[in-house]
Design a protein around this motif. Structure first.
Motif, PDB file in Angstrom:
ATOM      1  N   PRO A  71       0.807  -1.223   0.000  1.00  0.00           N
ATOM      2  CA  PRO A  71       0.000   0.000   0.000  1.00  0.00           C
ATOM      3  C   PRO A  71       0.842   1.276   0.000  1.00  0.00           C
ATOM      4  CG  PRO A  71      -0.839  -1.578   1.585  1.00  0.00           C
ATOM      5  CD  PRO A  71       0.483  -2.105   1.129  1.00  0.00           C
ATOM      6  N   PHE A  72       0.408   2.237  -0.809  1.00  0.00           N
ATOM      7  CA  PHE A  72       1.072   3.543  -0.881  1.00  0.00           C
ATOM      8  C   PHE A  72      -0.003   4.610  -1.053  1.00  0.00           C
ATOM      9  CE2 PHE A  72       3.693   6.673  -3.555  1.00  0.00           C
ATOM     10  CZ  PHE A  72       4.314   7.226  -2.450  1.00  0.00           C
ATOM     11  N   THR A  73       0.240   5.750  -0.448  1.00  0.00           N
ATOM     12  CA  THR A  73      -0.738   6.843  -0.512  1.00  0.00           C
ATOM     13  C   THR A  73      -0.948   7.381  -1.926  1.00  0.00           C
ATOM     14  OG1 THR A  73       1.155   8.185   0.187  1.00  0.00           O
ATOM     15  CG2 THR A  73      -0.590   7.825   1.813  1.00  0.00           C
ATOM     16  N   THR A  95       1.943  -1.327   6.633  1.00  0.00           N
ATOM     17  CA  THR A  95       3.254  -0.753   6.364  1.00  0.00           C
ATOM     18  C   THR A  95       4.020  -1.777   5.539  1.00  0.00           C
ATOM     19  OG1 THR A  95       4.241  -1.773   8.314  1.00  0.00           O
ATOM     20  CG2 THR A  95       3.325   0.445   8.600  1.00  0.00           C
ATOM     21  N   TYR A 121       8.300   3.210  -4.883  1.00  0.00           N
ATOM     22  CA  TYR A 121       9.642   3.261  -4.324  1.00  0.00           C
ATOM     23  C   TYR A 121       9.708   3.900  -2.940  1.00  0.00           C
ATOM     24  CZ  TYR A 121      14.752   3.821  -4.435  1.00  0.00           C
ATOM     25  OH  TYR A 121      16.088   3.769  -4.165  1.00  0.00           O
ATOM     26  N   ASN A 122       8.880   4.887  -2.671  1.00  0.00           N
ATOM     27  CA  ASN A 122       9.110   5.665  -1.450  1.00  0.00           C
ATOM     28  C   ASN A 122       9.028   4.855  -0.154  1.00  0.00           C
ATOM     29  OD1 ASN A 122       9.911   8.347  -0.630  1.00  0.00           O
ATOM     30  ND2 ASN A 122       7.989   8.380   0.509  1.00  0.00           N
ATOM     31  N   PRO A 123       8.077   3.929  -0.004  1.00  0.00           N
ATOM     32  CA  PRO A 123       8.087   3.118   1.226  1.00  0.00           C
ATOM     33  C   PRO A 123       9.375   2.290   1.361  1.00  0.00           C
ATOM     34  CG  PRO A 123       5.935   3.008   0.189  1.00  0.00           C
ATOM     35  CD  PRO A 123       6.839   3.718  -0.784  1.00  0.00           C
ATOM     36  N   LEU A 125      12.355   3.228   0.159  1.00  0.00           N
ATOM     37  CA  LEU A 125      13.366   4.216   0.546  1.00  0.00           C
ATOM     38  C   LEU A 125      13.294   4.510   2.035  1.00  0.00           C
ATOM     39  CD1 LEU A 125      13.506   7.176  -1.999  1.00  0.00           C
ATOM     40  CD2 LEU A 125      15.415   5.824  -1.146  1.00  0.00           C
ATOM     41  N   ALA A 126      12.059   4.662   2.538  1.00  0.00           N
ATOM     42  CA  ALA A 126      11.887   4.992   3.952  1.00  0.00           C
ATOM     43  C   ALA A 126      12.356   3.824   4.826  1.00  0.00           C
ATOM     44  CB  ALA A 126      10.422   5.327   4.246  1.00  0.00           C
ATOM     45  N   GLU A 156      19.451   2.472  -8.241  1.00  0.00           N
ATOM     46  CA  GLU A 156      18.855   2.724  -6.927  1.00  0.00           C
ATOM     47  C   GLU A 156      18.677   1.449  -6.114  1.00  0.00           C
ATOM     48  OE1 GLU A 156      17.362   5.570  -5.523  1.00  0.00           O
ATOM     49  OE2 GLU A 156      18.109   6.928  -7.080  1.00  0.00           O
TER      50      GLU A 156
END
Lengths: 290, 405
Positions: A71-73, A95, A121-123, A125-126, A156
């Motif tokens: 899941p991603f916003t 998460t 990608y962002n989750p 990266l976090a 990346e």
């Protein structure tokens, strides 16, 4: 780089090489003379328990490979159905770490069905790219589809994924022309995910004619298995795609069934799992030519 | 991370679209060939004198450039410190700086043979500018706008419709600028053959950040010459509001290598940066990837994007252009913030003292000028980008002041 000539990544000796599950599955199905049914559901949709029950039920219902959506916003390649699935999952606290936990639990009872995480990608990266690849492999993940990391940005995550033995499955789109195809395929392992439409998930379907033209075009450049996704909804479409390529990915149609089965407040009902797995069964029968 | 050459801040981005670690091209494969096509077309257009001549002709005769440099004498006297100048991009046709880059991009779209234009908009200024230029060039135009913003920016919604654009209210997420951008990208993926996506700020996948910056740099280039004519020297400080950051990049870029010039980007602090209700990506966010680029983002510990808040719909964005992230980490530009209340006070002060009703976006920049000018000697010069006019905001401001209209 193809699945067969890649270097053996470092791995611990006490668990199977994770990426081998994908290659082994496609090889076994090829021997059977049929393509794969690949299912997509979002992790934690609509809650952890239901999501785990669905995962555990999928192989028995006929799913050959399982994609778990993270899941991603801001899922910019997804249509409304999967956007809402992400919102339901995030609402119950999904998460990336939690999704890895789901896979770990699933692996306790199933060591053969390949699991592919699909997301943005962002989750990752976090979470930390290095730690994520190690933890994902340890949890029993076999491959990654990171929608918004194209080959141009492969540096990346590719080294870390390779080191952990994770396949990086890339999307090939109708807009990926012959000049670009080799570059995309060189950055792919496991299988090739052919996005059959120019569009977002679950909004329209490709014609059989366009697929009959596209799949041989990709085959000229790769020996990897090819799965067709984005816009496959019915057993008939899944059967055709699995025969034409090496697999059919069905996501939105399953997410729609799941969503339609929920209470008005978005919580699961007792029949939710059964309804989704019944649909998987019908898709599987068509892929098996029954 | 790549370090810039020590003697210039103006060489970025690299061939991968990176400013240091920021920027890049984080898009799905379906869009990637198109992004590369835009980049190629832009590189070719940049080298074509006819392209530049046509853009500058339109800036002069359609937009009304150069925009004036105005010495805000009453404001300066009121603040009692440094001299305050405004770069008056609010006098542009359509009332903001947005049209500078829209004209460049629509000329590019025409060169590329694209026949349909889409855009995202927050406050509506970029949507109005895009709808305007599409009317001029007889191109169908679709503007994606968060449903929340459609509500609070009704005058601009009506303007876009008058200009012949279709306005699509976006209801996903918080229904603001971020969601409008998601929806525009989704539409673009589905219509890649004939559609050009006209992005309104210095964000998005490469080449958008550099392309929009280049077009907006006309602001700083003009201001540099005008300041030379007015004062015979460079300003001491530049101040501009930051949402995505296009007006600020446009003002700052031509001055980046003038080491005597201090620069301040003013983010929207909403209810305060110590609350959850703000849009201060650089002050309170951390690097991540959204909308095609790596940059500072408002996000939770798990990498989920959090909602921004600002009284100004144009600053209500949880990210910022990647070049700003880079300049922030290098320390070349100081990024500060101003709250909703400070912007409202500045909005009223500017109206009363200068007879100029500013947009709420530059009112944030002005709030910082109001804090800063009294602390500086009278010989110093502050140049602020007054990047938009406030007609669109009078309903919002009236509501906040408790005035029935």
């Amino acid at each position: 780089m193809t699945g067969s000539d890649r270097e053996a990544p470092q791995r611990s000796v006490d668990r199977p090489h994770p990426a081998s599950r994908i290659a082994a599955k496609f090889a076994a199905l090829k021997a059977e003379g049929r393509g794969a049914l690949v299912t997509y559901l979002q992790g934690y949709d609509p809650d952890r328990e239901t999501s785990l029950a669905l995962l555990r039920g999928l192989p028995g219902a006929g799913a050959d490979l399982i994609e778990v959506g993270v899941p991603f916003t801001d899922p910019m390649a997804d249509g409304p159905a999967i956007q809402r699935a992400a919102q339901r999952a995030l609402k119950v606290g999904a998460t990336l770490e939690g999704v890895l936990g789901l896979v770990r639990d699933f692996r306790q009872g199933d060591d053969g069905t390949p699991i592919i995480l699909m997301g943005y990608y962002n989750p990752i990266l976090a979470y930390g790219v290095d730690r994520f690849c190690v933890d994902a492999a340890a949890a029993g993940v076999d491959g990654l589809i990171v929608v918004d990391v194209p080959p141009e940005e492969a540096g990346e995550i590719e080294p870390q994924a390779r080191a952990a033995g994770l396949d990086l499955i890339r999307l090939v789109a109708p807009t990926t022309d012959d000049a670009r195809l080799p570059r995309v395929l060189a950055a792919t392992s496991g299988f090739v995910y052919y996005v059959s439409i120019t569009g977002i998930t679950g909004t329209r379907s490709a014609t059989a004619a366009s697929l009959e033209e596209a799949i041989p075009r990709i085959r000229k450049h790769t020996s990897l298995p090819i799965a067709i996704g984005f816009g496959i909804r019915t057993p008939q479409q899944a059967g055709e795609a699995a025969r034409l390529a090496d697999g059919a990915v069905v996501g939105t149609a399953l997410v729609d069934t799941l969503a339609a089965s929920l209470e008005e407040d978005g919580t699961a009902r007792p029949e939710t799992v059964g309804l989704v797995l019944d649909q998987v069964g019908a898709l599987a029968a068509a892929v098996r030519g029954r | 991370m790549n370090k810039p050459l020590p003697n210039t801040y103006r060489q970025g981005p690299d061939s991968q679209g990176r400013f240091g670690q920021f920027g890049g091209r984080f898009v799905a494969e379906t869009l990637m060939p198109l992004i590369l096509e835009v980049e190629q077309a832009y590189e070719a257009a940049k080298r074509d004198p006819a392209f530049d001549a046509e853009w500058r002709r339109l800036l002069t005769h359609y937009v009304g450039r150069p925009s004036p440099l105005w010495f805000a004498e009453r404001l300066t006297a009121h603040l009692g410190g440094a001299k305050v100048y405004f770069k008056r991009d609010e006098l542009n046709h359509t009332g903001a700086h947005k049209i500078n880059a829209v004209l460049g991009q629509i000329l590019l779209a025409k060169r590329m043979g694209k026949t349909r234009i889409i855009a995202e908009t927050g406050a509506g200024q970029h949507g109005v500018a895009t709808a305007t230029v599409c009317a001029l060039f007889d191109l169908p135009c679709t503007v994606f706008m968060g449903a929340t913003d459609v509500e609070r920016q009704q005058p601009n919604v009506f303007r876009m419709k008058l200009l012949g654009a279709e306005v699509v209210p976006v209801t996903s997420g918080a229904a603001t600028l971020k969601d409008a951008m998601n929806e525009a990208l989704r539409y673009w993926v589905a219509n890649v053959q004939d559609t050009y996506y006209c992005i309104g700020t210095v964000a998005g996948p490469h080449p958008y950040p550099v392309m929009v910056r280049d077009f907006q740099s006309v602001i700083g280039e003009e201001a540099k010459q005008q300041m030379q004519a007015a004062e015979g020297r460079l300003p001491d400080a530049l101040v501009a509001a930051i949402g995505g950051g296009s007006n600020a990049m446009g003002l700052f870029y031509p001055f980046l290598d003038d080491s005597s010039v201090r620069m301040y980007g003013v983010e929207a602090a909403g209810h305060g940066v110590e609350t959850e209700q703000h849009a201060a990506s650089l002050t309170k966010g951390r690097p991540g990837v959204l909308h095609g680029n790596r940059t500072y983002l408002l996000q939770d510990a798990h990498g989920q994007i959090t909602e921004a808040h600002s009284i100004s719909a144009g600053l209500d964005y949880p990210g910022v252009g990647p070049e700003h992230s880079w300049l922030h980490e290098l320390g070349r530009v100081q990024y500060v913030s101003a709250t909703d209340d400070e912007a409202l006070a500045a909005f009223q002060l500017c109206s009363k003292l200068e007879g100029i009703i500013p947009a709420l976006e530059p009112a944030h920049a002005l709030a910082h000028v109001i804090r800063m000018a009294p602390t500086l000697p009278k010989e110093e010069i502050i140049l602020m980008n007054l990047c938009g006019r406030g007609d669109k905001d009078i309903f919002t401001v009236a509501r906040h002041l408790g005035v029935e209209m």
